[in-house]
Write a protein that holds these residues in place. Sequence first.
Motif, PDB file in Angstrom:
ATOM      1  N   ARG A   1      66.345  35.759   9.838  1.00  0.00           N
ATOM      2  CA  ARG A   1      66.654  35.809   8.399  1.00  0.00           C
ATOM      3  C   ARG A   1      67.998  35.154   8.107  1.00  0.00           C
ATOM      4  O   ARG A   1      68.134  34.385   7.140  1.00  0.00           O
TER       5      ARG A   1
ATOM      6  N   SER B   1      67.883  31.122   9.281  1.00  0.00           N
ATOM      7  CA  SER B   1      66.972  30.225   8.561  1.00  0.00           C
ATOM      8  C   SER B   1      67.565  29.714   7.259  1.00  0.00           C
ATOM      9  O   SER B   1      67.039  28.771   6.665  1.00  0.00           O
ATOM     10  N   ARG B   2      68.655  30.324   6.818  1.00  0.00           N
ATOM     11  CA  ARG B   2      69.329  29.831   5.608  1.00  0.00           C
ATOM     12  C   ARG B   2      70.018  28.493   5.858  1.00  0.00           C
ATOM     13  O   ARG B   2      70.299  27.746   4.926  1.00  0.00           O
TER      14      ARG B   2
ATOM     15  N   GLU C   1      53.256  40.207   9.835  1.00  0.00           N
ATOM     16  CA  GLU C   1      54.326  40.894   9.094  1.00  0.00           C
ATOM     17  C   GLU C   1      55.546  39.995   8.960  1.00  0.00           C
ATOM     18  O   GLU C   1      56.146  39.872   7.881  1.00  0.00           O
TER      19      GLU C   1
ATOM     20  N   ALA D   1      55.670  36.748   9.170  1.00  0.00           N
ATOM     21  CA  ALA D   1      55.369  35.586   8.326  1.00  0.00           C
ATOM     22  C   ALA D   1      55.512  35.928   6.845  1.00  0.00           C
ATOM     23  O   ALA D   1      55.938  35.095   6.033  1.00  0.00           O
ATOM     24  N   ASP D   2      55.160  37.169   6.476  1.00  0.00           N
ATOM     25  CA  ASP D   2      55.303  37.598   5.084  1.00  0.00           C
ATOM     26  C   ASP D   2      56.776  37.769   4.697  1.00  0.00           C
ATOM     27  O   ASP D   2      57.160  37.503   3.552  1.00  0.00           O
ATOM     28  N   GLN D   3      57.592  38.230   5.652  1.00  0.00           N
ATOM     29  CA  GLN D   3      58.995  38.534   5.361  1.00  0.00           C
ATOM     30  C   GLN D   3      59.923  37.344   5.534  1.00  0.00           C
ATOM     31  O   GLN D   3      60.978  37.281   4.900  1.00  0.00           O
ATOM     32  N   LEU D   4      59.545  36.402   6.402  1.00  0.00           N
ATOM     33  CA  LEU D   4      60.421  35.268   6.720  1.00  0.00           C
ATOM     34  C   LEU D   4      59.740  33.969   6.306  1.00  0.00           C
ATOM     35  O   LEU D   4      59.130  33.267   7.114  1.00  0.00           O
ATOM     36  N   ARG D   5      59.849  33.636   5.038  1.00  0.00           N
ATOM     37  CA  ARG D   5      59.135  32.493   4.470  1.00  0.00           C
ATOM     38  C   ARG D   5      59.632  31.157   5.029  1.00  0.00           C
ATOM     39  O   ARG D   5      58.873  30.175   5.064  1.00  0.00           O
ATOM     40  N   ASN D   6      60.896  31.089   5.442  1.00  0.00           N
ATOM     41  CA  ASN D   6      61.468  29.824   5.906  1.00  0.00           C
ATOM     42  C   ASN D   6      61.463  29.674   7.423  1.00  0.00           C
ATOM     43  O   ASN D   6      62.110  28.787   7.968  1.00  0.00           O
TER      44      ASN D   6
END
Length: 446
Positions: free
Chosen positions: A247, A250-251, A267, A269-274
């Motif tokens: 998280r 990935s920014r 799970e 993939a849903d929380q970490l879009r990038n």
Amino acid sequence: MRIIIAGAGDVGFHLAKLLAYERQDIILIDKDGDTLRQASSSLDVGIIKGSSTSYKILEEADVENADLLIAVTSSEETNLTTAMIGKHLGAKKTVARIQNLEYLLDKEKLDLKDLGIDEIISPESLAAKEIKRLLKEVALTDTFDFDQGKLSLVGVTIDENSKLCNKSMIEVAHLNPNQNFLTVAILRQNNTIIPHGENRFVEGDHAYFIAQPDGVDSVLQLSGKQKQEIRNIMILGGSKVGFHAARRLSRKFNVKLIESDKDKCFELADQLRNVMIINGDGRDVELLQEEGIEEMDAFIAVTGNSETNIISCLVAKNNNVKKTVALVENIDYIHLSQNIGVDTMINKKLIAANFIFRYIRQGDVISLTSIHGVDAEILEFIVKAGSKITEKEIRSLKFPKGAIIGGVVRNGVGYTTMGDFQFRPKDRAVVLCRPECIHAVEKFFK
């Protein structure tokens, strides 16, 4: 200070060990009598067997007069309850170790201070933050900025083609005419050396410097290293540490995360879009190669198995990955990290204990950090008018031999400090010292 620690596991024990050097009044509470006896036999602490959520146990620990109550058991519910009850019974400040990400991500929805919890810590989140810090510069084994980069702590390995190899500290000073960095520690075969004039660098040393902004380039040049940017990162393990790290990273970077549990992949993939989530076994060398490990600038292994993390990092190194970080459960492994080829090993419990330790500092300490594997702490002080540190030049102060003053930020400018330097009020001093010397060092800044 009277300090009560609930939980004698790795976090509690290491914290008690750090505090033992401070000659604080420490009480350790745990349900396990064997764990308590082991702690008592090696540390100067009081012990109480029982549950920290018990009124009677907390009263026996004299929580009413406690300056700090730290709840770091393996149970989040126990920690939160202990902090709330302890505050109600009179503890001045409370700290609770937590695991639930909601407490960290949605702090504004629930003010825990209203419940009696002054601070919450998540070892997993702190470990992820530490990983991001370690990835700041590939060529450096460690880096930490003081006062927004006006001074920096940097670490490098000394190899045979380094200009520093076999040079004494006096000879290194001649290689550094601008005096823009100062050697503050050497890690050699698990031994920490606070260097003085005749100490020499040898091949395989891990050297640590306090440097001005231009001094970082000088250190890299003399050590034969080159600056390298990080763009692509591979993370092995979708643990809480892996989630937090992905998280954060990935920014700024391109991140791939490999996780063996298929349901957890969905799970994540849903929380970490990038973040690109890959379902597979990270121990499979062919999988790592198929996913482009040779194109990665950094490899972070944070599965629940220390050996898997270490071995996968060695595989990454064998595929020319520049920077590797492994999460390990055994604190003793940390001293082995750079000797076996992994750039850095981290332990989330050790990081958490060091983070909590800042609450006990005196003498206007404004920051504190540890160097992985080095038996020393880095402290940053604001110098007070009339303090002992301002009385004489550094060379005349009789500063503890187990400590070294690395630099100062004065009027917004960072400087390394030599023997003829004299501190003034409002200076920000950076000091490296062994744990047993911290108490003596603080007296200079009171």
